[in-house]
Design a protein around this motif. Structure first.
Motif, PDB file in Angstrom:
ATOM      1  N   LEU A   1     -11.108  -7.307  -4.218  1.00  0.00           N
ATOM      2  CA  LEU A   1     -10.911  -7.445  -2.776  1.00  0.00           C
ATOM      3  C   LEU A   1     -12.058  -6.757  -2.046  1.00  0.00           C
ATOM      4  CD1 LEU A   1      -7.096  -6.574  -2.647  1.00  0.00           C
ATOM      5  CD2 LEU A   1      -8.142  -8.867  -2.665  1.00  0.00           C
ATOM      6  N   PRO A   2     -12.993  -7.519  -1.479  1.00  0.00           N
ATOM      7  CA  PRO A   2     -14.114  -6.890  -0.765  1.00  0.00           C
ATOM      8  C   PRO A   2     -13.664  -5.935   0.335  1.00  0.00           C
ATOM      9  CG  PRO A   2     -14.521  -9.237  -1.086  1.00  0.00           C
ATOM     10  CD  PRO A   2     -13.093  -8.986  -1.487  1.00  0.00           C
ATOM     11  N   SER A   3     -12.461  -6.161   0.877  1.00  0.00           N
ATOM     12  CA  SER A   3     -11.972  -5.293   1.953  1.00  0.00           C
ATOM     13  C   SER A   3     -11.720  -3.870   1.489  1.00  0.00           C
ATOM     14  CB  SER A   3     -10.698  -5.877   2.572  1.00  0.00           C
ATOM     15  OG  SER A   3      -9.704  -6.093   1.593  1.00  0.00           O
ATOM     16  N   VAL A   4     -11.833  -3.603   0.165  1.00  0.00           N
ATOM     17  CA  VAL A   4     -11.673  -2.227  -0.311  1.00  0.00           C
ATOM     18  C   VAL A   4     -12.769  -1.333   0.257  1.00  0.00           C
ATOM     19  CG1 VAL A   4     -13.067  -2.398  -2.418  1.00  0.00           C
ATOM     20  CG2 VAL A   4     -11.075  -0.866  -2.366  1.00  0.00           C
ATOM     21  N   SER A   5     -13.903  -1.937   0.658  1.00  0.00           N
ATOM     22  CA  SER A   5     -14.972  -1.142   1.266  1.00  0.00           C
ATOM     23  C   SER A   5     -14.522  -0.532   2.588  1.00  0.00           C
ATOM     24  CB  SER A   5     -16.220  -1.998   1.485  1.00  0.00           C
ATOM     25  OG  SER A   5     -15.948  -3.064   2.386  1.00  0.00           O
ATOM     26  N   GLU A   6     -13.509  -1.158   3.207  1.00  0.00           N
ATOM     27  CA  GLU A   6     -12.954  -0.614   4.451  1.00  0.00           C
ATOM     28  C   GLU A   6     -11.952   0.502   4.180  1.00  0.00           C
ATOM     29  OE1 GLU A   6     -11.158  -3.897   6.426  1.00  0.00           O
ATOM     30  OE2 GLU A   6     -12.902  -5.201   6.097  1.00  0.00           O
ATOM     31  N   GLY A   7     -11.531   0.607   2.925  1.00  0.00           N
ATOM     32  CA  GLY A   7     -10.623   1.683   2.568  1.00  0.00           C
ATOM     33  C   GLY A   7      -9.389   1.206   1.833  1.00  0.00           C
ATOM     34  N   ASP A   8      -8.810   2.122   1.109  1.00  0.00           N
ATOM     35  CA  ASP A   8      -7.558   1.928   0.367  1.00  0.00           C
ATOM     36  C   ASP A   8      -6.592   2.943   0.959  1.00  0.00           C
ATOM     37  OD1 ASP A   8      -5.498   1.776  -1.421  1.00  0.00           O
ATOM     38  OD2 ASP A   8      -6.673   2.266  -3.186  1.00  0.00           O
ATOM     39  N   LYS A   9      -5.621   2.470   1.703  1.00  0.00           N
ATOM     40  CA  LYS A   9      -4.759   3.383   2.462  1.00  0.00           C
ATOM     41  C   LYS A   9      -3.640   3.920   1.579  1.00  0.00           C
ATOM     42  CE  LYS A   9      -4.469   2.219   6.680  1.00  0.00           C
ATOM     43  NZ  LYS A   9      -4.093   1.497   7.930  1.00  0.00           N
ATOM     44  N   ARG A  10      -3.479   5.244   1.569  1.00  0.00           N
ATOM     45  CA  ARG A  10      -2.328   5.881   0.942  1.00  0.00           C
ATOM     46  C   ARG A  10      -1.300   6.148   2.040  1.00  0.00           C
ATOM     47  NH1 ARG A  10      -0.712   8.858  -3.408  1.00  0.00           N
ATOM     48  NH2 ARG A  10      -1.426   6.943  -4.451  1.00  0.00           N
ATOM     49  N   ILE A  11      -0.147   5.551   1.885  1.00  0.00           N
ATOM     50  CA  ILE A  11       0.954   5.696   2.836  1.00  0.00           C
ATOM     51  C   ILE A  11       2.089   6.436   2.141  1.00  0.00           C
ATOM     52  CG2 ILE A  11       2.617   4.471   4.295  1.00  0.00           C
ATOM     53  CD1 ILE A  11       0.606   2.092   4.270  1.00  0.00           C
ATOM     54  N   VAL A  12       2.567   7.504   2.739  1.00  0.00           N
ATOM     55  CA  VAL A  12       3.646   8.295   2.154  1.00  0.00           C
ATOM     56  C   VAL A  12       4.957   7.979   2.853  1.00  0.00           C
ATOM     57  CG1 VAL A  12       4.560  10.641   1.941  1.00  0.00           C
ATOM     58  CG2 VAL A  12       2.197  10.168   1.298  1.00  0.00           C
ATOM     59  N   LEU A  13       5.968   7.716   2.034  1.00  0.00           N
ATOM     60  CA  LEU A  13       7.326   7.520   2.534  1.00  0.00           C
ATOM     61  C   LEU A  13       8.222   8.620   1.983  1.00  0.00           C
ATOM     62  CD1 LEU A  13       6.138   4.378   1.742  1.00  0.00           C
ATOM     63  CD2 LEU A  13       8.109   3.875   3.178  1.00  0.00           C
ATOM     64  N   VAL A  14       9.043   9.185   2.843  1.00  0.00           N
ATOM     65  CA  VAL A  14       9.965  10.252   2.461  1.00  0.00           C
ATOM     66  C   VAL A  14      11.387   9.739   2.660  1.00  0.00           C
ATOM     67  CG1 VAL A  14      10.773  12.593   2.948  1.00  0.00           C
ATOM     68  CG2 VAL A  14       8.323  12.066   3.052  1.00  0.00           C
ATOM     69  N   ASP A  15      12.090   9.623   1.553  1.00  0.00           N
ATOM     70  CA  ASP A  15      13.446   9.067   1.564  1.00  0.00           C
ATOM     71  C   ASP A  15      13.473   7.713   2.280  1.00  0.00           C
ATOM     72  OD1 ASP A  15      15.750   9.649   0.229  1.00  0.00           O
ATOM     73  OD2 ASP A  15      16.654  10.850   1.825  1.00  0.00           O
ATOM     74  N   GLY A  16      12.435   6.916   2.034  1.00  0.00           N
ATOM     75  CA  GLY A  16      12.366   5.570   2.573  1.00  0.00           C
ATOM     76  C   GLY A  16      11.768   5.441   3.951  1.00  0.00           C
ATOM     77  N   GLU A  17      11.421   6.577   4.579  1.00  0.00           N
ATOM     78  CA  GLU A  17      10.880   6.543   5.939  1.00  0.00           C
ATOM     79  C   GLU A  17       9.389   6.896   5.931  1.00  0.00           C
ATOM     80  OE1 GLU A  17      12.575   5.633   8.636  1.00  0.00           O
ATOM     81  OE2 GLU A  17      14.461   5.367   7.528  1.00  0.00           O
ATOM     82  N   PHE A  18       8.624   6.210   6.783  1.00  0.00           N
ATOM     83  CA  PHE A  18       7.194   6.494   6.903  1.00  0.00           C
ATOM     84  C   PHE A  18       6.973   7.932   7.342  1.00  0.00           C
ATOM     85  CE2 PHE A  18       3.566   6.773   9.890  1.00  0.00           C
ATOM     86  CZ  PHE A  18       2.541   6.588   8.968  1.00  0.00           C
ATOM     87  N   ALA A  19       6.079   8.634   6.627  1.00  0.00           N
ATOM     88  CA  ALA A  19       5.813  10.038   6.955  1.00  0.00           C
ATOM     89  C   ALA A  19       4.359  10.296   7.303  1.00  0.00           C
ATOM     90  CB  ALA A  19       6.227  10.937   5.778  1.00  0.00           C
ATOM     91  N   GLY A  20       3.450   9.397   6.953  1.00  0.00           N
ATOM     92  CA  GLY A  20       2.042   9.610   7.263  1.00  0.00           C
ATOM     93  C   GLY A  20       1.152   8.770   6.373  1.00  0.00           C
ATOM     94  N   ALA A  21      -0.134   8.700   6.735  1.00  0.00           N
ATOM     95  CA  ALA A  21      -1.079   7.888   5.971  1.00  0.00           C
ATOM     96  C   ALA A  21      -2.486   8.436   6.123  1.00  0.00           C
ATOM     97  CB  ALA A  21      -1.027   6.435   6.435  1.00  0.00           C
ATOM     98  N   ILE A  22      -3.292   8.172   5.109  1.00  0.00           N
ATOM     99  CA  ILE A  22      -4.736   8.406   5.173  1.00  0.00           C
ATOM    100  C   ILE A  22      -5.433   7.168   4.632  1.00  0.00           C
ATOM    101  CG2 ILE A  22      -4.812  10.935   5.053  1.00  0.00           C
ATOM    102  CD1 ILE A  22      -5.277  10.571   1.985  1.00  0.00           C
ATOM    103  N   ASN A  23      -6.658   6.959   5.085  1.00  0.00           N
ATOM    104  CA  ASN A  23      -7.482   5.885   4.555  1.00  0.00           C
ATOM    105  C   ASN A  23      -8.523   6.504   3.632  1.00  0.00           C
ATOM    106  OD1 ASN A  23      -8.099   3.074   4.488  1.00  0.00           O
ATOM    107  ND2 ASN A  23      -9.956   3.486   5.657  1.00  0.00           N
ATOM    108  N   ARG A  24      -8.571   6.020   2.387  1.00  0.00           N
ATOM    109  CA  ARG A  24      -9.498   6.557   1.400  1.00  0.00           C
ATOM    110  C   ARG A  24     -10.638   5.563   1.204  1.00  0.00           C
ATOM    111  NH1 ARG A  24      -5.049   7.292  -3.209  1.00  0.00           N
ATOM    112  NH2 ARG A  24      -4.866   5.099  -2.637  1.00  0.00           N
ATOM    113  N   LYS A  25     -11.856   6.018   1.426  1.00  0.00           N
ATOM    114  CA  LYS A  25     -13.013   5.122   1.340  1.00  0.00           C
ATOM    115  C   LYS A  25     -13.826   5.448   0.089  1.00  0.00           C
ATOM    116  CE  LYS A  25     -14.624   3.346   5.007  1.00  0.00           C
ATOM    117  NZ  LYS A  25     -15.343   3.018   6.274  1.00  0.00           N
ATOM    118  N   PRO A  26     -14.358   4.413  -0.573  1.00  0.00           N
ATOM    119  CA  PRO A  26     -15.142   4.665  -1.791  1.00  0.00           C
ATOM    120  C   PRO A  26     -16.390   5.487  -1.505  1.00  0.00           C
ATOM    121  CG  PRO A  26     -14.558   2.335  -1.562  1.00  0.00           C
ATOM    122  CD  PRO A  26     -14.226   2.985  -0.260  1.00  0.00           C
ATOM    123  N   GLY A  27     -16.765   6.298  -2.494  1.00  0.00           N
ATOM    124  CA  GLY A  27     -18.018   7.026  -2.401  1.00  0.00           C
ATOM    125  C   GLY A  27     -19.195   6.095  -2.654  1.00  0.00           C
ATOM    126  N   GLU A  28     -20.383   6.609  -2.438  1.00  0.00           N
ATOM    127  CA  GLU A  28     -21.584   5.804  -2.623  1.00  0.00           C
ATOM    128  C   GLU A  28     -21.691   5.331  -4.072  1.00  0.00           C
ATOM    129  OE1 GLU A  28     -26.430   6.139  -1.893  1.00  0.00           O
ATOM    130  OE2 GLU A  28     -25.086   7.768  -1.291  1.00  0.00           O
TER     131      GLU A  28
END
Length: 323
Positions: A208-235
């Motif tokens: 997926l070329p869109s991985v260059s835009e990032g791979d988002k880690r989304i955390v759910l706590v007991d089924g509810e959204f708790a937060g997210a970060i976008n992880r971008k590949p290194g050089e």
């Protein structure tokens, strides 16, 4: 009410406290007045010689923690503890590999049902490995193929021409994830290698070329959204995992990601999967549901000014009170 917690995780000496989610959970537990033991999964033992049922024990040490690099924990003497009697909660946080040793640990911890709360639920952890459980939500995934025969993989490649990604079915942290060129020139050798190293089949997906835009880690706590970060590949990398050099940035959910969370949330809660991290590429493609030892809460809290560890313990406390 203060809880007695046994944390099943890797050695405290080896962790990087700047980003370790297990350590962040320990800090949050301590801040809430809970006491903690630390033990290694290899010290679990189960004894049926005392009659009805059995006794699950571990060699564990009382610990306290603090955010001081190089001096981040204090440990008392190891002692034999009964996980059904001496603690209220077992926090299962040892890192994969998700192998027979890991699976056996879940079988043993499952025997605590009704006496000690285990988080995440060991039955659900065993039955919902990251790259298998996600297949229940194929409507959110890129085209995905699980196999071990080269002929089958070539058939999938013919149906989805272009670059491919090949990864172990039970890998973690971005390890052994390979990018295959469009002509599939090294597909045969890689299929042979995977067949020699791992007994299980492997996973193949279009790159997926869109991985260059990032791979988002989304955390759910007991089924509810708790937060997210976008992880971008290194050089020079296509993998965005922080463990292999990716960088993190603040992130919000897309409409598609909100839909994914809404679809997963009730099932995660029903399965006792209190702390889960899902991975979404390009704002739309679900690739993993991480239930064994999810990470990411330190970076999420740093960017968002939140306290995800406290949210997780609030959920655990509610579950324990309802037992």
């Amino acid at each position: 009410m203060p809880l007695r917690i046994a944390v099943q995780m890797d050695p405290l000496e080896t962790i990087n406290i700047a980003g370790d989610s297990s350590f962040a959970l320990m800090l949050a537990a301590q801040a809430r007045g809970h006491s903690m033991f630390h033990y290694d999964v290899h010290s679990l033992s189960y004894d049926t010689s005392e009659g009805a049922g059995g006794r699950l024990t571990a060699w564990a040490a009382p610990v306290t923690v603090k955010s001081v690099p190089g001096d981040h924990f204090a440990r008392d003497e190891y002692r034999l503890i009964d996980l059904a009697v001496d603690v209220d909660v077992v926090l299962m946080r040892q890192d994969p590999p998700f192998d027979l040793g890991y699976i056996t640990g879940t079988h043993l911890l499952e025997r605590l049902a009704g006496t000690t709360l285990v988080v995440n639920d060991p039955v659900s952890v065993r039955n919902a490995p990251e790259k298998v459980f996600v297949l229940d939500y194929a409507r959110f995934m890129p085209p995905t193929f699980i196999a071990r025969r080269l002929e089958d993989v070539r058939r999938f490649h013919a149906a989805h021409p272009g670059e491919l990604v090949v990864k172990p079915l039970h890998g973690n942290g971005g390890k052994a994830v390979f990018r295959i060129p469009e002509d599939g020139s090294n597909l045969g050798a890689l299929t042979e290698l995977f067949g020699q190293v791992w007994p299980e089949p492997f996973m193949v997906q279009p790159f997926l070329p869109s991985v260059s835009e990032g791979d988002k880690r989304i955390v759910l706590v007991d089924g509810e959204f708790a937060g997210a970060i976008n992880r971008k590949p290194g050089e020079g990398e296509f993998r965005s995992n922080l463990a292999v050099g990716g960088s993190a940035e603040a992130a919000r959910l897309t409409v598609r990601e909100e839909e994914i969370c809404a679809a997963l949330g009730p099932e995660l809660k029903a399965r006792g999967l209190v702390f889960v991290g899902i991975d979404v590429i390009g704002g739309q493609w679900l690739t993993e549901i991480n239930v064994t030892s999810p990470t990411g809460i330190v970076a999420i809290d740093r960017f968002n000014g939140t306290d995800t560890g406290a949210k997780i313990w609030e959920a655990i406390e509610r579950r324990h009170a309802a037992m």
